[in-house]
Write an enzyme that holds these catalytic residues in place. Structure first.
Site, PDB file in Angstrom:
ATOM      1  CE  LYS A  80      -2.392   1.294   4.132  1.00  0.00           C
ATOM      2  NZ  LYS A  80      -2.334   2.016   4.723  1.00  0.00           N
TER       3      LYS A  80
ATOM      4  NE  ARG B  66      -2.664   6.321   4.988  1.00  0.00           N
ATOM      5  CZ  ARG B  66      -4.399   6.213   4.873  1.00  0.00           C
ATOM      6  NH1 ARG B  66      -5.005   6.765   4.414  1.00  0.00           N
ATOM      7  NH2 ARG B  66      -4.811   4.894   4.855  1.00  0.00           N
TER       8      ARG B  66
ATOM      9  CG  ASP C 189      -6.322  -1.924   8.944  1.00  0.00           C
ATOM     10  OD1 ASP C 189      -5.395  -2.295   9.117  1.00  0.00           O
ATOM     11  OD2 ASP C 189      -7.219  -1.391   7.621  1.00  0.00           O
TER      12      ASP C 189
END
Length: 311
Positions: free
Chosen positions: A187, A189, A213
Site C-alpha cells: 500500500k 498512501r 486491519d
C-alpha cells in the site's frame, strides 16, 4: 473506577467483570464553553482508573480526560491510570511532510503533564506510538477475541490478508492463531484518505479471505484491498478490525458492493447505532481491559496475558 462521557458503557462492562462499582463524575460546561470535571467519590490514596476512549468528538473527549486526571491528582490519588480503549491521535505518529505537527507525541506529553501515572490502551496504530508515552504503558490487542469468533467457521480454505506490509506482523500472528496462510498488500498512501494498493504478496486465488486491519476510519484502504482481492480471484471476503470508526458512511461503502460478506470489529469505539445492524458484528473487549486492570492493581504481569500468542 470513573468514566468519561464516551466511556460509560465500556467502563460498566469492566466493572461487571471486576465486581466493583463505577463511581460517578460530573461534567459541567460554563457559559464561556469551558469544561469542569468533578469526581464524585473519594480518591485519596486510591488506585484510580479513568476510562475514556479518545473518539469523536476527539478534542472534547480528550479535554474531559485531561480534566479528570487533574481532578484525581488534586484529590491525592495514589496512582492514576488512563484507560483509553481507542487513542485517535495514534495516527499522527510521524513527520511525513514539512512543518507538520506530530499529534500523538504531543497528546502523550499532555497526559503526562496532567498527572497520569500509567496508560492502558489497545492496538496503537504503529509501534513507535508506544514510545511517545513517558509513563508505563500497557498495549492490549483483540486478536484473541477475533480469533475466537472466526474459529467457529470452516477455515480450511482461508487466508488472512493484511492491507499493507506495516500490519503484516500482526496479521501473521493472527493467521498463526487460526492455522491459516497469510498474505499482504503493498500500500501507498497518496494524500489524506487516498490510498493505492498495487499488488498482493501471497496466494489468494480461489480462497476465502479475512482482511485484518487495526482500524477502519474512512474505509479507503479496505475498499482498495477488496477490489484487488476480487481481481486476484478471491472467493468469500470478510473484514476484521479492532477499532471500527466507520467515518463518513464507511460501513455503507464497504458493504454496498456486495463483495464483503461480513464486517467484524470490537467495542473500543462506542457505536450504539450498530446494535441492530446485521452487516457488522461487534465483539466486546471490556473483560480483557478489566483483567488487565486487575493485574495492574495487584502487581501481576499484564504481558503474561499474551504469553502464549500463536501457540
Amino acid at each position: 473506577m470513573f468514566a468519561g462521557q464516551a466511556g460509560r458503557s465500556f467502563a460498566a462492562g469492566m466493572c461487571d467483570y471486576l465486581q466493583v462499582p463505577l463511581s460517578g463524575s460530573r461534567l459541567q460546561r460554563f457559559a464561556n464553553d469551558c469544561l469542569q470535571v468533578q469526581l464524585l467519590a473519594n480518591c485519596r490514596e486510591r488506585d484510580v482508573f479513568l476510562v475514556q476512549p479518545i473518539v469523536a468528538p476527539v478534542q472534547e473527549n480528550l479535554m474531559e480526560l485531561l480534566l479528570m486526571i487533574d481532578a484525581a491528582r488534586g484529590a491525592s490519588a495514589k496512582r492514576i491510570t488512563a484507560v483509553m480503549p481507542h487513542f485517535a491521535y495514534a495516527r499522527s505518529d510521524k513527520k511525513d511532510a514539512p512543518r507538520i505537527s506530530i499529534g500523538g507525541r504531543l497528546v502523550a506529553d499532555l497526559l503526562t503533564t496532567a498527572g497520569v501515572d500509567r496508560i492502558l490502551t489497545m492496538s496503537l496504530h504503529a509501534p513507535q506510538v508506544h514510545a511517545f508515552f513517558r509513563v508505563p504503558t500497557d498495549q492490549l490487542h483483540a486478536l484473541h477475541e477475533l480469533a475466537t469468533h472466526f474459529s467457529l467457521q470452516d477455515l480450511s480454505r482461508t487466508t488472512v490478508v493484511s492491507p499493507d506490509l506495516g500490519n503484516a506482523k500482526t496479521a501473521t500472528l493472527f493467521a498463526k492463531m487460526l492455522g491459516t496462510p497469510v498474505a499482504a498488500g503493498s500500500k501507498e498512501r497518496l494524500d489524506g484518505d487516498a490510498v493505492t494498493i498495487s499488488t498482493i504478496i501471497g496466494d489468494v486465488a480461489g480462497r476465502d479471505v479475512i482482511v485484518l486491519d487495526d482500524e477502519i476510519a474512512n474505509g479507503s484502504t479496505i475498499l482498495a484491498i477488496v477490489r484487488l482481492l476480487e481481481d486476484a480471484g478471491a472467493r468469500r471476503i470478510q473484514v476484521a478490525c479492532t477499532h471500527g470508526l466507520f467515518s463518513h458512511g464507511a460501513l455503507d461503502r464497504i458493504t454496498a458492493s456486495g463483495r464483503v460478506s461480513g464486517v467484524v470489529c470490537t467495542d473500543t469505539v462506542p457505536h450504539d447505532d450498530l446494535a441492530d445492524d446485521d452487516r457488522v458484528t461487534v465483539l466486546g473487549v471490556a473483560p480483557a481491559f478489566a483483567e488487565a486492570v486487575r493485574r495492574i492493581h495487584s502487581g501481576e504481569s499484564v504481558s503474561a496475558l499474551f504469553a502464549h500468542d500463536g501457540d
